[in-house]
Scaffold this active site. Structure first.
Site, mmCIF file in Angstrom:
data_model
loop_
_atom_site.group_PDB
_atom_site.id
_atom_site.type_symbol
_atom_site.label_atom_id
_atom_site.label_comp_id
_atom_site.label_asym_id
_atom_site.label_seq_id
_atom_site.Cartn_x
_atom_site.Cartn_y
_atom_site.Cartn_z
ATOM 1 N N ASP A 129 3.089 -1.741 3.985
ATOM 2 C CA ASP A 129 2.493 -2.852 3.241
ATOM 3 C C ASP A 129 2.802 -4.189 3.912
ATOM 4 O OD1 ASP A 129 1.489 -1.086 1.369
ATOM 5 O OD2 ASP A 129 3.245 -1.227 0.073
ATOM 6 N N HIS A 268 3.524 5.272 4.598
ATOM 7 C CA HIS A 268 3.195 6.101 3.445
ATOM 8 C C HIS A 268 1.688 6.170 3.262
ATOM 9 C CE1 HIS A 268 3.184 1.977 1.847
ATOM 10 N NE2 HIS A 268 2.326 2.413 0.939
#
Length: 295
Positions: A129, A268
């Protein structure tokens, strides 16, 4: 009148840590995240995150405000541009980002943006992120809101173990190389302008000193200074490491589940195998300290 002592007073010795894989993923129990943490409990949670990269809490029925208060104990919160647009006018604008399945009405616009950005759909969606930022956020706290009965797991990869699994020859080839993180199409869609950033493919974790294999396959990765074919060859070798089950932990969400991960040590992706179910999670990002000598 009786006095109730909440779990913010308990010690780190009351925490129970159950590893899910040898190097990545652990469940933590023995704490109620609705209440402020004692300093030693907060520090023990942070050290467990550094060791296992991602930790999970079960049966934590937090409000949005409690979610924010918990995350804020680990650093200042980062307001994501997409969430700021959606939360315009709120005092906490941008702190909470909804993570949900793309609605059918938005799917065409999403696919059009990917096509315009020339995104390589052959890549798997392994990502970190805010890697598009010069100083990415260090942590992310994700809370289950609406969860399907089956499907919708999230997979995290130990990016340090992924690096260790490379051959010495590939490690030598990757040394000193930088990879582009290009998120402009999505950012421009919410009125946010930010240049393309390049990070080392092999980063040294600021707190643990571990070497991390760090590529975002959702942000048009290309290796600077290499021709397209060699860049893709090396990126495929990185992706092969991410895909290995022995480098991963897979988490099945339930109501009341919380995941908290080190965004510098993992990649992820959310598994999209739940059809049209309106799966929804909410994410809060914890900002990293900008050490300008490192920039």
């Amino acid at each position: 009148m009786s006095t109730v002592t909440h779990l913010d007073a308990r010690s780190a010795g009351d925490l129970a840590v159950r590893p899910l894989q040898p190097t990545i993923g652990a469940e933590i129990s023995g704490v109620d995240l609705r209440y402020p943490l004692a300093d030693e409990v907060r520090d023990e949670i942070k050290s467990t995150i550094l060791k296992y990269k991602v930790v999970f809490f079960r049966d934590q029925e937090l409000t949005r405000e409690e979610h924010e208060a918990f995350a804020r104990q680990f650093g200042p919160l980062y307001p994501h541009p997409s969430a700021k647009k959606n939360d315009a006018g709120r005092d906490d604008a941008g702190k909470v980002t909804p993570i949900h399945r793309i609605a059918a009405a938005d799917l065409k616009d999403y696919e059009r943006a990917r096509a315009a950005a020339n995104v390589d759909d052959s890549w798997d969606p392994y990502h970190s992120d805010t890697s598009w930022r010069l100083v990415p956020t260090w942590g992310a706290v994700l809370r289950a809101i609406t969860i399907p009965d089956t499907g919708g797991d999230t997979v995290w990869v130990d990016a340090g173990l992924a690096y260790d699994g490379l051959s010495d020859d590939v490690k030598d080839r990757l040394a000193g190389l930088h990879v582009a993180h290009d998120f402009r199409a999505a950012l421009n869609g919410v009125g946010h302008d930010y240049p393309i950033v390049a990070h080392p493919i092999v980063r040294v974790h600021r707190e643990t000193g571990e070497k991390i294999l760090w590529v975002n396959f959702t942000q048009r990765p290309s290796i600077l200074g290499l021709d397209r074919s060699e860049s893709k060859e090396l990126l495929t070798l990185v992706l092969d490491q991410y895909r290995k089950p022995e480098h991963q932990v897979r988490f099945s969400w339930r109501p009341g589940s919380i995941a908290f991960w080190d965004n510098r040590a993992t990649v992820h992706y959310g598994v999209r195998n739940y059809g049209d179910f309106p799966r929804l999670l909410e994410r809060i990002l914890v900002a990293d300290e900008p050490l300008y000598a490192d920039l």
